[in-house]
Write an enzyme that holds these catalytic residues in place. Structure first.
Site, PDB file in Angstrom:
ATOM      1  N   HIS A  88     -29.263  -8.513 -17.861  1.00 28.25           N
ATOM      2  CA  HIS A  88     -30.375  -7.567 -17.900  1.00 28.25           C
ATOM      3  C   HIS A  88     -30.166  -6.561 -19.029  1.00 28.25           C
ATOM      4  O   HIS A  88     -29.028  -6.213 -19.359  1.00 28.25           O
ATOM      5  CB  HIS A  88     -30.606  -6.885 -16.544  1.00 28.25           C
ATOM      6  CG  HIS A  88     -29.454  -6.069 -16.018  1.00 28.25           C
ATOM      7  ND1 HIS A  88     -29.268  -4.756 -16.361  1.00 28.25           N
ATOM      8  CD2 HIS A  88     -28.441  -6.392 -15.185  1.00 28.25           C
ATOM      9  CE1 HIS A  88     -28.190  -4.295 -15.738  1.00 28.25           C
ATOM     10  NE2 HIS A  88     -27.654  -5.266 -15.017  1.00 28.25           N
ATOM     11  N   ASP A  90     -31.846  -3.506 -19.196  1.00 27.38           N
ATOM     12  CA  ASP A  90     -32.019  -2.101 -18.818  1.00 27.38           C
ATOM     13  C   ASP A  90     -30.681  -1.544 -18.354  1.00 27.38           C
ATOM     14  O   ASP A  90     -29.770  -2.303 -18.018  1.00 27.38           O
ATOM     15  CB  ASP A  90     -33.095  -1.938 -17.731  1.00 27.38           C
ATOM     16  CG  ASP A  90     -32.724  -2.618 -16.423  1.00 27.38           C
ATOM     17  OD1 ASP A  90     -32.167  -3.738 -16.460  1.00 27.38           O
ATOM     18  OD2 ASP A  90     -32.977  -2.025 -15.351  1.00 27.38           O
ATOM     19  N   ASP A 121     -22.395  -3.205 -18.294  1.00 25.59           N
ATOM     20  CA  ASP A 121     -23.501  -3.496 -17.352  1.00 25.59           C
ATOM     21  C   ASP A 121     -24.835  -3.204 -17.993  1.00 25.59           C
ATOM     22  O   ASP A 121     -25.312  -2.092 -17.921  1.00 25.59           O
ATOM     23  CB  ASP A 121     -23.277  -2.654 -16.087  1.00 25.59           C
ATOM     24  CG  ASP A 121     -24.335  -2.896 -15.031  1.00 25.59           C
ATOM     25  OD1 ASP A 121     -25.033  -3.915 -15.115  1.00 25.59           O
ATOM     26  OD2 ASP A 121     -24.474  -2.058 -14.125  1.00 25.59           O
ATOM     27  N   GLU A 152     -33.364  -4.501 -13.561  1.00 29.10           N
ATOM     28  CA  GLU A 152     -32.341  -4.735 -12.539  1.00 29.10           C
ATOM     29  C   GLU A 152     -31.838  -3.432 -11.938  1.00 29.10           C
ATOM     30  O   GLU A 152     -31.577  -3.342 -10.742  1.00 29.10           O
ATOM     31  CB  GLU A 152     -31.163  -5.521 -13.144  1.00 29.10           C
ATOM     32  CG  GLU A 152     -30.258  -6.175 -12.105  1.00 29.10           C
ATOM     33  CD  GLU A 152     -29.240  -5.216 -11.485  1.00 29.10           C
ATOM     34  OE1 GLU A 152     -28.847  -5.440 -10.326  1.00 29.10           O
ATOM     35  OE2 GLU A 152     -28.840  -4.244 -12.146  1.00 29.10           O
ATOM     36  N   GLU A 153     -31.716  -2.416 -12.785  1.00 29.60           N
ATOM     37  CA  GLU A 153     -31.112  -1.162 -12.314  1.00 29.60           C
ATOM     38  C   GLU A 153     -32.048  -0.349 -11.421  1.00 29.60           C
ATOM     39  O   GLU A 153     -31.657   0.696 -10.893  1.00 29.60           O
ATOM     40  CB  GLU A 153     -30.634  -0.317 -13.505  1.00 29.60           C
ATOM     41  CG  GLU A 153     -29.565  -0.988 -14.380  1.00 29.60           C
ATOM     42  CD  GLU A 153     -28.239  -1.232 -13.656  1.00 29.60           C
ATOM     43  OE1 GLU A 153     -28.141  -0.953 -12.451  1.00 29.60           O
ATOM     44  OE2 GLU A 153     -27.307  -1.722 -14.318  1.00 29.60           O
ATOM     45  N   HIS A 417     -22.337   2.207 -14.085  1.00 30.69           N
ATOM     46  CA  HIS A 417     -23.125   3.266 -13.432  1.00 30.69           C
ATOM     47  C   HIS A 417     -22.470   4.645 -13.546  1.00 30.69           C
ATOM     48  O   HIS A 417     -23.106   5.649 -13.243  1.00 30.69           O
ATOM     49  CB  HIS A 417     -23.434   2.986 -11.938  1.00 30.69           C
ATOM     50  CG  HIS A 417     -24.196   1.727 -11.710  1.00 30.69           C
ATOM     51  ND1 HIS A 417     -24.894   1.451 -10.555  1.00 30.69           N
ATOM     52  CD2 HIS A 417     -24.387   0.649 -12.505  1.00 30.69           C
ATOM     53  CE1 HIS A 417     -25.461   0.253 -10.650  1.00 30.69           C
ATOM     54  NE2 HIS A 417     -25.165  -0.247 -11.827  1.00 30.69           N
TER      55      HIS A 417
END
Ligand SMILES: [Zn+2]
Length: 446
Positions: A88, A90, A121, A152-153, A417
């Site tokens: 992903h 994003d 990520d 996705e996030e 994150h």
């Protein structure tokens, strides 16, 4: 190109792939921020351009209300299977930029690691797929469909509609979801189980208005104490989840040393771990229950008043094999039936995300284990993840006949994150080599 030439071919393309990864990290494609919608578009276009140059048929697609996803297709050579390679584009918000050692959207190498939001990520996932395509000079030995999601996030809100709308374009024999991590630096892993999620808000009501804690205290319960007693029933004395009817999965074989776990978690001296069983069992194979938030007066605003109403958000992680909707009902039932002193309880059910357990055998898994073994020079392990990635269950539901491999270039110190997110560059190289080897093995198998 055959097996033995693959690692060198990958290493030759990595310096340029690294520059492209840096450029992707510089785009602050934060899907949760409405003001960054233009950046999410820009990262989709940048991703599309990278694969278009390699000769793919590229489309930027979305469904109503969704963020842009990139689809790049390299048709299968005659008689060969097709692999869908997922990542992903994003990223998560940065949080307080002051917590970062270097600016989050300025890719910065320190030691063996590349720092920046999305470095692991999951812009590393995009870069892995790009490295593999380049190593094969745009002609991979099996058909390849690269699918790079843009939301996705924020929980992939339109993914199931996307999979339904573009099912034919995405159909594949093997699906590689490169959005996870390896077990440790130097220890490759396939992620074969994920926990599910069920959460709710619980409100406890005692009085129709706040009353003097001196005049009434001693006979009238306050809502916050009642709520605390209710929340305390979520665990037994050993710290195991006490909600009836939740599933426990078979204990994983991986040894996850307690010392390492304590250090990764940052748990303070003297604090005991909850529950029983091995660490891996507790965080991957058993349910957990946590209180995420409580609505109550702030200490600074406290007065001598019995609180009439208090509310909490409760989150339960579910073992592989459980059913999220059934578990959500069990959680709500537990809270309704365990309130002390006859206080009124209202439960508002929240999210339910299904857990996942791969079959983890068959030709694609055999090929992946061989590829990982060669790239790392040691056997890969099957690991679980305590968290929930709803999109994996969505792929499994949409393509029940495909083998699903959950891989990634992250490691336990990647801090996805968090502040100072980073990618271990040695692990990244091995992950690229492994994915390229996997494709050649899938072709040879055929
Ligand atoms: Zn991710």
């Amino acid at each position: 190109m055959t097996g033995p030439e693959v690692p060198d071919a990958v290493r030759r393309v990595l310096p340029d792939v690294r520059k492209d990864l840096d450029a992707l990290i510089r785009i602050p494609s934060v899907s949760a921020d409405p003001a960054a919608a233009g950046e999410v578009e820009r990262s989709a276009e940048a991703t599309a351009a990278l694969f278009r140059v390699e000769g793919a048929e590229v489309e930027i697609l979305r469904v109503e209300g969704g963020r842009p996803g990139v689809l790049a297709r390299f048709p299968a050579p005659e008689g060969q299977p097709t692999a869908l390679l997922y990542a992903h584009h994003d990223v998560q918000p940065t949080g307080d930029p002051a917590l970062w050692t270097s600016p989050p959207f300025e890719p910065t190498e320190r030691g063996e690691r590349l720092y920046g939001r999305g470095s692991a990520d999951d812009k590393a996932g995009i870069a892995m797929h790009l490295a593999v395509i380049r190593a094969y000079a745009g002609r991979p030995p099996v058909g390849v469909t690269v699918f790079v999601e843009g939301e996705e996030e924020i929980g992939s809100p339109t993914l199931s509609a996307f999979l339904a709308a573009h099912r034919d374009k995405l159909a594949a024999d093997v699906i590689v979801l490169a959005d996870s991590a390896n077990f440790d630096v130097g220890v490759p892993a396939l992620t074969t189980t994920l926990r599910g999620l069920a959460d709710c808000e619980v409100e406890v009501r005692v009085l129709d208005h706040g009353v003097h804690s001196g005049v009434y205290g001693g006979a009238v319960p306050d809502a916050l104490t009642a709520l605390c007693r209710l929340l305390a029933t979520l665990h037994d004395d050993e710290g195991n989840v006490a909600i009836k009817g939740l599933v426990t999965a078979p204990a994983p074989e991986v040894d996850y040393p307690e010392e390492r776990f304590r250090q990764e978690a940052g748990i303070l001296d003297g604090v005991q771990l909850l529950g029983t069983g091995s660490v891996a069992e507790r965080v991957w194979a058993k349910p957990s229950a946590s209180v995420l938030a409580i609505d109550a007066p702030r200490v600074a605003d406290a007065s001598n008043t019995l609180i009439p109403v208090a509310r909490a958000k409760v989150s339960v992680r579910l073992a592989p094999g459980d059913d999220a909707n059934r578990a959500l009902t069990a959680l709500a039932e537990h809270l309704r039936s365990h309130a002390p002193w006859g206080v009124q309880v209202e439960v508002r059910e929240g999210d339910a995300g299904q857990p996942y357990a791969a079959t983890a055998e068959g030709p694609a898994y055999t090929a992946a284990r061989e590829a990982f073994g060669e790239a790392w020079g040691r056997e890969s392990v099957d690991m679980g993840i305590g968290g929930t990635i709803p999109f994996i269950a969505e792929f499994a539901a949409a393509f029940p006949d495909a083998a699903i491999l959950v891989t990634g270039a992250g490691d336990p110190d990647s801090r996805a994150h968090g502040a100072d997110e980073s990618l271990h560059l040695g692990e990244f190289e091995r992950a690229c080599v492994a994915e390229a080897l996997l494709l050649s093995k899938l072709a040879a198998d055929h």
